[in-house]
Motif scaffolding. Structure first.
Motif, PDB file in Angstrom:
ATOM      1  N   CYS A   1       0.836  -1.195   0.000  1.00  0.00           N
ATOM      2  CA  CYS A   1       0.000   0.000   0.000  1.00  0.00           C
ATOM      3  C   CYS A   1       0.882   1.260   0.000  1.00  0.00           C
ATOM      4  CB  CYS A   1      -0.897  -0.019   1.241  1.00  0.00           C
ATOM      5  SG  CYS A   1      -1.877   1.483   1.412  1.00  0.00           S
TER       6      CYS A   1
ATOM      7  N   CYS B   1       0.015   3.213   3.679  1.00  0.00           N
ATOM      8  CA  CYS B   1       0.422   2.683   4.994  1.00  0.00           C
ATOM      9  C   CYS B   1       1.505   1.612   4.898  1.00  0.00           C
ATOM     10  CB  CYS B   1      -0.795   2.135   5.736  1.00  0.00           C
ATOM     11  SG  CYS B   1      -1.432   0.630   4.994  1.00  0.00           S
TER      12      CYS B   1
ATOM     13  N   CYS C   1      -5.575  -3.106   1.345  1.00  0.00           N
ATOM     14  CA  CYS C   1      -4.551  -3.403   2.353  1.00  0.00           C
ATOM     15  C   CYS C   1      -5.228  -3.670   3.699  1.00  0.00           C
ATOM     16  CB  CYS C   1      -3.576  -2.236   2.473  1.00  0.00           C
ATOM     17  SG  CYS C   1      -4.243  -0.853   3.397  1.00  0.00           S
TER      18      CYS C   1
ATOM     19  N   ASP D   1      -5.232  -1.944   6.316  1.00  0.00           N
ATOM     20  CA  ASP D   1      -5.903  -0.748   6.841  1.00  0.00           C
ATOM     21  C   ASP D   1      -7.059  -0.281   5.961  1.00  0.00           C
ATOM     22  OD1 ASP D   1      -4.222  -0.780   8.934  1.00  0.00           O
ATOM     23  OD2 ASP D   1      -3.082   1.026   8.406  1.00  0.00           O
TER      24      ASP D   1
ATOM     25  N   HIS E   1      -7.190   0.599   2.834  1.00  0.00           N
ATOM     26  CA  HIS E   1      -7.001   1.493   1.683  1.00  0.00           C
ATOM     27  C   HIS E   1      -7.259   0.678   0.433  1.00  0.00           C
ATOM     28  CE1 HIS E   1      -4.188   3.475   4.714  1.00  0.00           C
ATOM     29  NE2 HIS E   1      -5.183   4.338   4.535  1.00  0.00           N
TER      30      HIS E   1
HETATM   31 ZN   LIG Z   1      -2.909   0.980   3.361  1.00  0.00          ZN
END
Ligand SMILES: [Zn+2]
Length: 302
Positions: free
Chosen positions: A21, A24, A38, A40, A42
């Motif tokens: 990503c 992050c 990802c 997180d 995204h």
């Molecule tokens: Zn990410």
């Protein structure tokens, strides 16, 4: 609609595994055959043309569709053929030298600043035809217009819109990084390259396109060109292994002279009357004068 390699049977996981990503830095996985996501959350959707845009924000470049179309037509005419052949030989020799090493026969190539993709696509095809090597190829460029065209024409490579300053790849994913007539980001290049991997950078020499330069900039400060700073920067960051000069000339007729004018940033600052003079030529013999710099990461000093 072209199919992305991210949707191909057998290779999808390998390609997705190269990516991380850009926001992050976590690894990403393909979900529902349409988005890279990802840990997180995204999320980056595959474009319908088959590429993926991994920029966290939109960036406009001066490189437009017309420029990439012109460059592709010029490439198809054989303008870069000796260069692509030489790059293919350099990469093929690397594979011969590494036979028997732990890394085995796998070859991951990234072209950083790939534009409309014809260098990488040609090299991939040549490696297969001449050496039986099928590399995993990834092309990245900041200009979406170039990547769209690459994805349209070459389906066997993963094409990404991405920022060199934040390469969307994990550490040590590539054995070969190509950087052809394009800016570099050496800290990112070193990060994504394996310890024994090679960076192959192509830089113009002083006579590159000199006939065009003479018409456009005669008796101005822009007439001469030096790559001394580029070379110094390369050697500041990398161990220089080899310098290979490459010089040849090609004769262009119309409409290829027009394509040359459209594809090179050299014309951006030139007077209209001088550009018009070039466009009126029936034929132009033009010099391609390049150096191929081959480098490796410096060994970490502890
Ligand atoms: Zn990410």
């Amino acid at each position: 609609m072209p199919k992305s390699v991210l949707l191909s049977d057998g290779l999808a996981d390998k390609y997705a595994g190269l990516l991380k990503c850009p926001i992050c830095h976590n690894s990403m996985a393909l979900i529902n055959k349409k988005s890279l996501i990802c840990r997180d959350k995204h999320c980056f959707d595959l474009a319908k043309q088959g590429y993926v845009n991994l920029l966290s924000h939109g960036i406009k470049t001066k490189y437009n569709k017309q420029l990439f179309e012109a460059r592709k037509l010029l490439a198809q005419s054989g303008f870069f053929e000796p260069l692509n052949q030489l790059l293919c030989t350099l990469i093929g020799n690397l594979m011969n030298n590494s036979e028997g090493k732990a890394q085995g026969p796998s070859l991951n190539i990234v072209d950083a600043g790939c534009g409309e993709g014809s260098h990488l696509a040609t090299i991939q095809q040549k490696l297969l035809q001449s050496r039986g090597i099928q590399p995993l190829g990834v092309g990245m460029d900041l200009a979406k217009e170039g990547i769209q065209m690459a994805a349209r024409d070459y389906g066997s490579i993963l094409w990404c819109v991405a920022d060199l300053a934040q390469c969307p790849f994990g550490d040590q994913q590539f054995n070969v990084l190509l950087n052809i007539l394009s800016p570099a980001n050496y800290s990112e290049f070193a990060r994504i390259l394996t310890d024994d991997g090679l960076i192959i950078k192509v830089v113009p020499e002083k006579d590159y396109l000199k006939e065009l330069r003479e018409i456009l900039y005669k008796e101005t400060a822009k007439q001469d060109y030096s790559n001394a700073k580029t070379r110094e920067l390369f050697e500041n960051h990398l161990q220089l292994c080899k310098l290979v000069p490459l010089r040849y000339s090609v004769t262009l007729d119309q409409p290829l002279i027009g394509n040359l004018v459209q594809m090179t940033p050299l014309t951006w600052g030139a007077e209209e009357t001088r550009i018009a003079k070039v466009l009126k030529l029936e034929s132009l013999e033009i010099t391609i004068d390049l150096t191929i710099m081959v480098g490796q990461k410096r060994e970490e000093r502890s």
